[in-house]
Scaffold this motif. Sequence first.
Motif, PDB file in Angstrom:
ATOM      1  N   ALA A  64     -29.661  21.662  36.299  1.00 14.17           N
ATOM      2  CA  ALA A  64     -30.861  22.362  36.746  1.00 14.17           C
ATOM      3  C   ALA A  64     -30.689  23.877  36.675  1.00 14.17           C
ATOM      4  CB  ALA A  64     -31.202  21.946  38.177  1.00 14.17           C
ATOM      5  N   GLY A  65     -29.841  24.328  35.749  1.00 15.73           N
ATOM      6  CA  GLY A  65     -29.590  25.758  35.605  1.00 15.73           C
ATOM      7  C   GLY A  65     -30.580  26.449  34.682  1.00 15.73           C
ATOM      8  N   LEU A  66     -30.227  27.670  34.291  1.00 14.61           N
ATOM      9  CA  LEU A  66     -31.135  28.518  33.526  1.00 14.61           C
ATOM     10  C   LEU A  66     -31.414  27.983  32.129  1.00 14.61           C
ATOM     11  CD1 LEU A  66     -29.776  32.043  34.553  1.00 14.61           C
ATOM     12  CD2 LEU A  66     -31.748  30.811  35.483  1.00 14.61           C
ATOM     13  N   ILE A  67     -30.377  27.467  31.451  1.00 19.49           N
ATOM     14  CA  ILE A  67     -30.594  26.996  30.085  1.00 19.49           C
ATOM     15  C   ILE A  67     -31.446  25.727  30.099  1.00 19.49           C
ATOM     16  CG2 ILE A  67     -28.449  25.652  29.950  1.00 19.49           C
ATOM     17  CD1 ILE A  67     -30.219  27.627  27.102  1.00 19.49           C
ATOM     18  N   SER A  68     -31.252  24.868  31.097  1.00 16.49           N
ATOM     19  CA  SER A  68     -32.096  23.674  31.215  1.00 16.49           C
ATOM     20  C   SER A  68     -33.546  24.061  31.476  1.00 16.49           C
ATOM     21  CB  SER A  68     -31.583  22.760  32.330  1.00 16.49           C
ATOM     22  OG  SER A  68     -30.356  22.161  31.987  1.00 16.49           O
ATOM     23  N   SER A  69     -33.738  25.092  32.290  1.00 16.71           N
ATOM     24  CA  SER A  69     -35.095  25.569  32.563  1.00 16.71           C
ATOM     25  C   SER A  69     -35.772  26.047  31.288  1.00 16.71           C
ATOM     26  CB  SER A  69     -35.051  26.703  33.595  1.00 16.71           C
ATOM     27  OG  SER A  69     -36.353  27.220  33.829  1.00 16.71           O
ATOM     28  N   ASP A  70     -35.046  26.830  30.497  1.00 21.60           N
ATOM     29  CA  ASP A  70     -35.614  27.314  29.236  1.00 21.60           C
ATOM     30  C   ASP A  70     -35.909  26.152  28.290  1.00 21.60           C
ATOM     31  OD1 ASP A  70     -35.436  29.867  30.186  1.00 21.60           O
ATOM     32  OD2 ASP A  70     -34.110  30.623  28.602  1.00 21.60           O
ATOM     33  N   PHE A  71     -35.006  25.187  28.237  1.00 22.31           N
ATOM     34  CA  PHE A  71     -35.188  24.049  27.338  1.00 22.31           C
ATOM     35  C   PHE A  71     -36.428  23.243  27.731  1.00 22.31           C
ATOM     36  CE2 PHE A  71     -34.423  19.617  26.027  1.00 22.31           C
ATOM     37  CZ  PHE A  71     -34.235  19.804  24.661  1.00 22.31           C
ATOM     38  N   VAL A  72     -36.576  22.955  29.007  1.00 25.21           N
ATOM     39  CA  VAL A  72     -37.722  22.170  29.463  1.00 25.21           C
ATOM     40  C   VAL A  72     -39.023  22.935  29.247  1.00 25.21           C
ATOM     41  CG1 VAL A  72     -38.831  21.142  31.489  1.00 25.21           C
ATOM     42  CG2 VAL A  72     -36.395  20.768  31.064  1.00 25.21           C
ATOM     43  N   SER A  73     -39.011  24.236  29.497  1.00 24.47           N
ATOM     44  CA  SER A  73     -40.214  25.036  29.253  1.00 24.47           C
ATOM     45  C   SER A  73     -40.606  24.979  27.783  1.00 24.47           C
ATOM     46  CB  SER A  73     -39.999  26.481  29.696  1.00 24.47           C
ATOM     47  OG  SER A  73     -41.221  27.200  29.713  1.00 24.47           O
ATOM     48  N   PHE A  75     -29.621  37.556  15.937  1.00 22.95           N
ATOM     49  CA  PHE A  75     -29.469  36.738  14.728  1.00 22.95           C
ATOM     50  C   PHE A  75     -29.299  35.254  15.019  1.00 22.95           C
ATOM     51  CE2 PHE A  75     -25.049  37.190  15.922  1.00 22.95           C
ATOM     52  CZ  PHE A  75     -24.489  35.976  15.548  1.00 22.95           C
ATOM     53  N   TRP A  76     -28.852  34.901  16.226  1.00 21.48           N
ATOM     54  CA  TRP A  76     -28.634  33.491  16.574  1.00 21.48           C
ATOM     55  C   TRP A  76     -29.963  32.794  16.909  1.00 21.48           C
ATOM     56  CZ3 TRP A  76     -27.607  37.781  19.305  1.00 21.48           C
ATOM     57  CH2 TRP A  76     -28.217  37.934  20.560  1.00 21.48           C
ATOM     58  N   THR A  77     -30.996  33.571  17.183  1.00 20.26           N
ATOM     59  CA  THR A  77     -32.328  33.011  17.436  1.00 20.26           C
ATOM     60  C   THR A  77     -33.364  33.988  16.887  1.00 20.26           C
ATOM     61  OG1 THR A  77     -33.906  32.306  19.137  1.00 20.26           O
ATOM     62  CG2 THR A  77     -32.235  33.916  19.816  1.00 20.26           C
ATOM     63  N   PHE A 110     -33.557  33.505  28.692  1.00 21.68           N
ATOM     64  CA  PHE A 110     -32.780  34.021  27.575  1.00 21.68           C
ATOM     65  C   PHE A 110     -33.686  34.428  26.410  1.00 21.68           C
ATOM     66  CE2 PHE A 110     -29.990  30.969  29.839  1.00 21.68           C
ATOM     67  CZ  PHE A 110     -29.020  31.875  30.269  1.00 21.68           C
ATOM     68  N   ILE A 111     -33.121  35.212  25.513  1.00 15.86           N
ATOM     69  CA  ILE A 111     -33.875  35.775  24.394  1.00 15.86           C
ATOM     70  C   ILE A 111     -34.426  34.686  23.483  1.00 15.86           C
ATOM     71  CG2 ILE A 111     -33.659  37.201  22.305  1.00 15.86           C
ATOM     72  CD1 ILE A 111     -31.504  38.806  23.791  1.00 15.86           C
ATOM     73  N   ASN A 112     -35.725  34.775  23.197  1.00 16.33           N
ATOM     74  CA  ASN A 112     -36.390  33.892  22.224  1.00 16.33           C
ATOM     75  C   ASN A 112     -36.132  32.409  22.486  1.00 16.33           C
ATOM     76  OD1 ASN A 112     -37.149  36.290  21.030  1.00 16.33           O
ATOM     77  ND2 ASN A 112     -35.702  36.153  19.333  1.00 16.33           N
ATOM     78  N   SER A 113     -36.098  32.033  23.758  1.00 17.20           N
ATOM     79  CA  SER A 113     -35.766  30.643  24.098  1.00 17.20           C
ATOM     80  C   SER A 113     -36.823  29.633  23.654  1.00 17.20           C
ATOM     81  CB  SER A 113     -35.533  30.491  25.602  1.00 17.20           C
ATOM     82  OG  SER A 113     -34.199  30.806  25.940  1.00 17.20           O
ATOM     83  N   GLY A 114     -37.980  30.116  23.251  1.00 19.32           N
ATOM     84  CA  GLY A 114     -38.943  29.190  22.673  1.00 19.32           C
ATOM     85  C   GLY A 114     -38.369  28.471  21.471  1.00 19.32           C
ATOM     86  N   GLY A 115     -37.348  29.064  20.857  1.00 25.25           N
ATOM     87  CA  GLY A 115     -36.676  28.456  19.721  1.00 25.25           C
ATOM     88  C   GLY A 115     -35.950  27.166  20.058  1.00 25.25           C
ATOM     89  N   LEU A 116     -35.742  26.901  21.340  1.00 27.14           N
ATOM     90  CA  LEU A 116     -35.123  25.634  21.740  1.00 27.14           C
ATOM     91  C   LEU A 116     -36.010  24.446  21.370  1.00 27.14           C
ATOM     92  CD1 LEU A 116     -33.825  26.799  25.232  1.00 27.14           C
ATOM     93  CD2 LEU A 116     -32.380  26.128  23.302  1.00 27.14           C
ATOM     94  N   ARG A 117     -37.288  24.719  21.228  1.00 28.09           N
ATOM     95  CA  ARG A 117     -38.209  23.649  20.840  1.00 28.09           C
ATOM     96  C   ARG A 117     -37.868  23.110  19.446  1.00 28.09           C
ATOM     97  NH1 ARG A 117     -43.233  21.760  22.412  1.00 28.09           N
ATOM     98  NH2 ARG A 117     -43.938  20.192  20.910  1.00 28.09           N
TER      99      ARG A 117
END
Length: 333
Positions: free
Chosen positions: A10-19, A255-257, A281-288
Motif C-alpha cells: 500500500a505504498g507510493l508505487i502501488s498508489s501510482d500503479f492503481v491510479s 529517459f526511463w519514462t 513519481f514522474i510520469n507514472s501514468g506510464g505504468l498503465r
Amino acid sequence: MVLRWGICGAGLISSDFVSALMAPPSDAHQVVCIGASSQQRAQSFADKFGIKTAYGSYEEVAKDPNVDVVYIGVIHIYHVALSKQMLKAGKNVLCEKPVGASLAQILEVQQVAKECKKFFMEAVWSRCNPIYRKIKEEVRAGNLGEIKHVQAQFFVPIDKVDRVAKPELGGGALHDIGLYTVQLATMIFNNEKPVKITADSTLSDQGVDEDGCITLTYKNGGRAVLLYSTMFQGGKNNTATIYGTKGTIEIGESFWTPLEATFPSGKMTIETPSGPVPYTFINSGGLRYEADCVKECLEAGKLECNEVSFADSQAIYQIVDEVVKQTGMKVKW
C-alpha cells in the motif's frame, strides 16, 4: 476481458500503479483487492481508490479466487518470497523491479513460474512505453546501423531515503535507479553479453553504493557508458542517447519514462494517462503501459512478455552481479 488485479503493498508505487490502472479507458482493468502489512493500511488504501476488499495480509490476496494477476509493490527485499508465494498459489504475477538482488534470485523466481505454468514479469516499465517500443523497433530494423555508443545518466537526491540508504532494506543506487540505465543498454545491444565490464561506485559508511559509473564494452567495439547518483539532482540531464553508424536517437528528460524522443525520422511525443489520484513519481501514468502489456499477454496465453522476457531480466542481472563484485557494495537481501 476485464483483467482483475490483486495489489500487494500500500505504498507510493502501488498508489501510482492503481491510479494508472483506473485511468481511461477504465473498462480494461479492475482492482478487486488490496493486501498490506496491516488491515489499517490496506483499508486506507482501499478507501482512497474505492476498492471493495482490503486484506491485512498478503496470504489473503493469494487465496482470493477473484484475482487474475497480482501486482507486487512492496519493498524489494520481499519480492522474491512474495513472487514465489503468489505463483505457487496459482496467480499470475507482475513484480516491481528489482525482483531480486542477484541473477541467482531472478532465476529462482523464474523457475517457480515455469513449474507453476503461470505468467511472470519483472516490472521494468520503461520497456512498455511506446517510445521504448519504437526505439527497439528502429534498432532491430537496422535503421541506426551498427550501434557504437549508448549513454544514459540518472541523478536524483534520494540517498537519505531508508530503502536507498539502509542495506537491510536492499539499499543502494544500483538496484534502485542504476537498473534503469543498465536495462537501456541491454535492450539496445539485444542482451549481448559484454566482453568487458568496468564499474566504480562511491560507498556509504553502511556499505551501500551512493552512485556509480559503469562502462560496458561489446564485441563490435560498441560501448555503453552509464552514470547514476542518489546524491544530487540531475536537472535536465537525466537523458539518454543512442549512437549508430547511420543515425542517433535522443531520449528526452526522464529517459526511463520518457514523453518524447528524437529519431532520425523526427520527433515522437506521447501523453501518459491521468488517473483519479495524483501521481507521486514522474510520469507514472506510464505504468498503465505495462499493465496493458500484461493484459495482452494473458489474453494471448503467454507466460512471458516480449518487452521484459525472462532473458531480458537475466541479461540485466548478469551485469548487476559483476558490478556488485567489482565495487564491493553490501547486498544483504
